[in-house]
Design a protein around this motif. Sequence first.
Motif, PDB file in Angstrom:
ATOM      1  N   LEU A 168      19.111  12.077 164.814  1.00  0.00           N
ATOM      2  CA  LEU A 168      18.499  11.824 163.504  1.00  0.00           C
ATOM      3  C   LEU A 168      19.223  12.585 162.405  1.00  0.00           C
ATOM      4  O   LEU A 168      19.483  12.052 161.322  1.00  0.00           O
ATOM      5  CB  LEU A 168      17.014  12.209 163.536  1.00  0.00           C
ATOM      6  N   ARG A 169      19.561  13.854 162.681  1.00  0.00           N
ATOM      7  CA  ARG A 169      20.270  14.664 161.678  1.00  0.00           C
ATOM      8  C   ARG A 169      21.635  14.078 161.341  1.00  0.00           C
ATOM      9  O   ARG A 169      22.083  14.140 160.199  1.00  0.00           O
ATOM     10  CB  ARG A 169      20.419  16.109 162.166  1.00  0.00           C
ATOM     11  N   SER A 170      22.294  13.515 162.337  1.00  0.00           N
ATOM     12  CA  SER A 170      23.643  12.987 162.122  1.00  0.00           C
ATOM     13  C   SER A 170      23.640  11.532 161.653  1.00  0.00           C
ATOM     14  O   SER A 170      24.706  10.944 161.442  1.00  0.00           O
ATOM     15  CB  SER A 170      24.462  13.102 163.413  1.00  0.00           C
ATOM     16  N   GLY A 171      22.453  10.944 161.506  1.00  0.00           N
ATOM     17  CA  GLY A 171      22.363   9.562 161.046  1.00  0.00           C
ATOM     18  C   GLY A 171      22.691   8.545 162.118  1.00  0.00           C
ATOM     19  O   GLY A 171      23.009   7.384 161.801  1.00  0.00           O
ATOM     20  N   ALA A 172      22.585   8.930 163.384  1.00  0.00           N
ATOM     21  CA  ALA A 172      22.958   8.044 164.484  1.00  0.00           C
ATOM     22  C   ALA A 172      21.793   7.217 165.019  1.00  0.00           C
ATOM     23  O   ALA A 172      21.962   6.494 166.002  1.00  0.00           O
ATOM     24  CB  ALA A 172      23.580   8.853 165.618  1.00  0.00           C
ATOM     25  N   VAL A 173      20.627   7.338 164.402  1.00  0.00           N
ATOM     26  CA  VAL A 173      19.490   6.486 164.760  1.00  0.00           C
ATOM     27  C   VAL A 173      19.328   5.441 163.663  1.00  0.00           C
ATOM     28  O   VAL A 173      19.114   5.781 162.501  1.00  0.00           O
ATOM     29  CB  VAL A 173      18.186   7.299 164.921  1.00  0.00           C
ATOM     30  N   GLU A 174      19.461   4.180 164.030  1.00  0.00           N
ATOM     31  CA  GLU A 174      19.327   3.102 163.048  1.00  0.00           C
ATOM     32  C   GLU A 174      17.851   2.764 162.879  1.00  0.00           C
ATOM     33  O   GLU A 174      17.188   2.335 163.829  1.00  0.00           O
ATOM     34  CB  GLU A 174      20.096   1.867 163.521  1.00  0.00           C
ATOM     35  N   LYS A 175      17.331   2.959 161.665  1.00  0.00           N
ATOM     36  CA  LYS A 175      15.916   2.716 161.383  1.00  0.00           C
ATOM     37  C   LYS A 175      15.797   1.605 160.347  1.00  0.00           C
ATOM     38  O   LYS A 175      16.283   1.746 159.224  1.00  0.00           O
ATOM     39  CB  LYS A 175      15.241   3.991 160.856  1.00  0.00           C
ATOM     40  N   ARG A 176      15.161   0.516 160.740  1.00  0.00           N
ATOM     41  CA  ARG A 176      14.989  -0.627 159.841  1.00  0.00           C
ATOM     42  C   ARG A 176      13.504  -0.906 159.618  1.00  0.00           C
ATOM     43  O   ARG A 176      12.702  -0.852 160.557  1.00  0.00           O
ATOM     44  CB  ARG A 176      15.671  -1.870 160.414  1.00  0.00           C
ATOM     45  N   TYR A 177      13.168  -1.205 158.376  1.00  0.00           N
ATOM     46  CA  TYR A 177      11.787  -1.467 157.978  1.00  0.00           C
ATOM     47  C   TYR A 177      11.683  -2.838 157.325  1.00  0.00           C
ATOM     48  O   TYR A 177      12.656  -3.343 156.755  1.00  0.00           O
ATOM     49  CB  TYR A 177      11.307  -0.420 156.963  1.00  0.00           C
ATOM     50  N   LEU A 178      10.478  -3.415 157.393  1.00  0.00           N
ATOM     51  CA  LEU A 178      10.148  -4.603 156.621  1.00  0.00           C
ATOM     52  C   LEU A 178       9.159  -4.192 155.541  1.00  0.00           C
ATOM     53  O   LEU A 178       8.196  -3.475 155.823  1.00  0.00           O
ATOM     54  CB  LEU A 178       9.533  -5.685 157.509  1.00  0.00           C
ATOM     55  N   ALA A 179       9.418  -4.644 154.316  1.00  0.00           N
ATOM     56  CA  ALA A 179       8.550  -4.283 153.195  1.00  0.00           C
ATOM     57  C   ALA A 179       8.399  -5.493 152.277  1.00  0.00           C
ATOM     58  O   ALA A 179       9.350  -6.269 152.098  1.00  0.00           O
ATOM     59  CB  ALA A 179       9.143  -3.104 152.413  1.00  0.00           C
ATOM     60  N   LEU A 180       7.213  -5.640 151.718  1.00  0.00           N
ATOM     61  CA  LEU A 180       6.971  -6.688 150.735  1.00  0.00           C
ATOM     62  C   LEU A 180       6.965  -6.044 149.355  1.00  0.00           C
ATOM     63  O   LEU A 180       6.165  -5.140 149.086  1.00  0.00           O
ATOM     64  CB  LEU A 180       5.637  -7.395 150.997  1.00  0.00           C
ATOM     65  N   LEU A 181       7.883  -6.498 148.493  1.00  0.00           N
ATOM     66  CA  LEU A 181       8.042  -5.910 147.169  1.00  0.00           C
ATOM     67  C   LEU A 181       7.505  -6.839 146.088  1.00  0.00           C
ATOM     68  O   LEU A 181       7.516  -8.067 146.233  1.00  0.00           O
ATOM     69  CB  LEU A 181       9.518  -5.620 146.875  1.00  0.00           C
ATOM     70  N   LYS A 182       7.106  -6.250 145.015  1.00  0.00           N
ATOM     71  CA  LYS A 182       6.641  -7.005 143.847  1.00  0.00           C
ATOM     72  C   LYS A 182       7.796  -7.799 143.236  1.00  0.00           C
ATOM     73  O   LYS A 182       8.914  -7.297 143.101  1.00  0.00           O
ATOM     74  CB  LYS A 182       6.074  -6.035 142.799  1.00  0.00           C
ATOM     75  N   GLY A 183       7.507  -9.025 142.854  1.00  0.00           N
ATOM     76  CA  GLY A 183       8.457  -9.795 142.063  1.00  0.00           C
ATOM     77  C   GLY A 183       9.530 -10.521 142.864  1.00  0.00           C
ATOM     78  O   GLY A 183       9.624 -10.406 144.088  1.00  0.00           O
ATOM     79  N   HIS A 184      10.341 -11.272 142.152  1.00  0.00           N
ATOM     80  CA  HIS A 184      11.408 -12.076 142.732  1.00  0.00           C
ATOM     81  C   HIS A 184      12.708 -11.274 142.730  1.00  0.00           C
ATOM     82  O   HIS A 184      13.193 -10.859 141.691  1.00  0.00           O
ATOM     83  CB  HIS A 184      11.585 -13.361 141.918  1.00  0.00           C
ATOM     84  N   TRP A 185      13.259 -11.045 143.898  1.00  0.00           N
ATOM     85  CA  TRP A 185      14.491 -10.249 144.043  1.00  0.00           C
ATOM     86  C   TRP A 185      15.675 -11.072 143.543  1.00  0.00           C
ATOM     87  O   TRP A 185      15.895 -12.194 143.972  1.00  0.00           O
ATOM     88  CB  TRP A 185      14.683  -9.871 145.501  1.00  0.00           C
ATOM     89  N   GLU A 186      16.459 -10.478 142.660  1.00  0.00           N
ATOM     90  CA  GLU A 186      17.645 -11.148 142.142  1.00  0.00           C
ATOM     91  C   GLU A 186      18.884 -10.675 142.888  1.00  0.00           C
ATOM     92  O   GLU A 186      19.084  -9.482 143.091  1.00  0.00           O
ATOM     93  CB  GLU A 186      17.808 -10.844 140.642  1.00  0.00           C
ATOM     94  N   GLY A 187      19.727 -11.630 143.303  1.00  0.00           N
ATOM     95  CA  GLY A 187      20.979 -11.260 143.955  1.00  0.00           C
ATOM     96  C   GLY A 187      20.797 -10.933 145.421  1.00  0.00           C
ATOM     97  O   GLY A 187      19.773 -11.230 146.045  1.00  0.00           O
ATOM     98  N   GLY A 188      21.829 -10.286 145.994  1.00  0.00           N
ATOM     99  CA  GLY A 188      21.833  -9.978 147.418  1.00  0.00           C
ATOM    100  C   GLY A 188      21.435  -8.548 147.715  1.00  0.00           C
ATOM    101  O   GLY A 188      20.634  -7.939 146.984  1.00  0.00           O
ATOM    102  N   PRO A 189      22.003  -7.959 148.778  1.00  0.00           N
ATOM    103  CA  PRO A 189      21.665  -6.585 149.167  1.00  0.00           C
ATOM    104  C   PRO A 189      21.958  -5.584 148.057  1.00  0.00           C
ATOM    105  O   PRO A 189      22.876  -5.765 147.256  1.00  0.00           O
ATOM    106  CB  PRO A 189      22.560  -6.339 150.387  1.00  0.00           C
TER     107      PRO A 189
END
Length: 321
Positions: A168-189
């Motif tokens: 975890l300290r070295s950033g070697a654990v990949e953590k992905r979340y799903l979230a619902l955000l307000k509004g229409h997302w413009e563009g890509g990542p």
Amino acid sequence: MKSSEPQGGSRVRQVTIEAEQAGQRIDNFLMRHLKGVPRSLVYRLLRKGQVRVNRGRIKPEYRLQTGDLVRIPPVQSREPGTPPGPGAGQRLAGRILYEDERLLVLDKPSGTAVHGGSGLSFGVIEALRASRPEARFLELVHRLDRETSGCLLIAKRRSELRMLHELLRSGAVEKRYLALLKGHWEGGPRTVDVPLRKSQLRGGERMVRVSADGKAARSRFSPLTRYREATLVEVLLDTGRTHQIRVHAAHLGQPLAGDEKYGDAVFNRRMRELGLRRLFLHAHSLAFTRPESGEEIHVSAPLDDDLRALLQRLEAEQDHG
């Protein structure tokens, strides 16, 4: 670990630390062995010298060593009516996503704290320990907010806990979340790379703010599904600061659905009308490689039924729009 007294709350126990228990903080050790006791009481016992190591006083941050003799005083372990009963552990047993001899990954329910304290008599870790009295070691590897659901790592061995903390300290654990955000997302990542700082408000409420003198924090947002009023995104965390996704999303002007602390009241009210009764944040994926064996661990947790139902309602609205 050897104890010279029966496992009861009415007599002093003298516990000898074995190699597998070495390295952990004394406060965490006591939370494991005084099941159901609030963390505040553990600190009070340490402060008053009722807990001793090798006959001497110690501070909460003291790390146990092999051969240490720990004096655990008699304590009323559970307040009447508040212990984690067998039902709590059984409910969690149905949410285990992965388990081997060293590790357990749980799909933590929203609304359940990872540990007791702050007015809570017990959390996930206390319920698991109560349901597995034979387990010699069960410790949280990391934390999730009470309202966040999804993948939670729990170590069954001290060596696994140390290994995962290093990853975890070295950033070697990949953590992905799903979230619902307000509004229409413009563009890509989009990557949010702004530091965060914790602060305490009057009344003891903890808040996290974007601040130049805060700790580095980096979140990568990728849009998955765009609805009329909201956007479902996947968030990959490069750091693990408190409330990181929630504050970074609010910083973008697109706060999380159901976020009462950093969110938008009008948007939250609209999502409640559609059936949302919680924060829409779900730790849906964890992945890492065990350094010694090269074994790849990848665990995912499906969205809970209530969150899936909300997305279906948003999609239906869009189709009929």
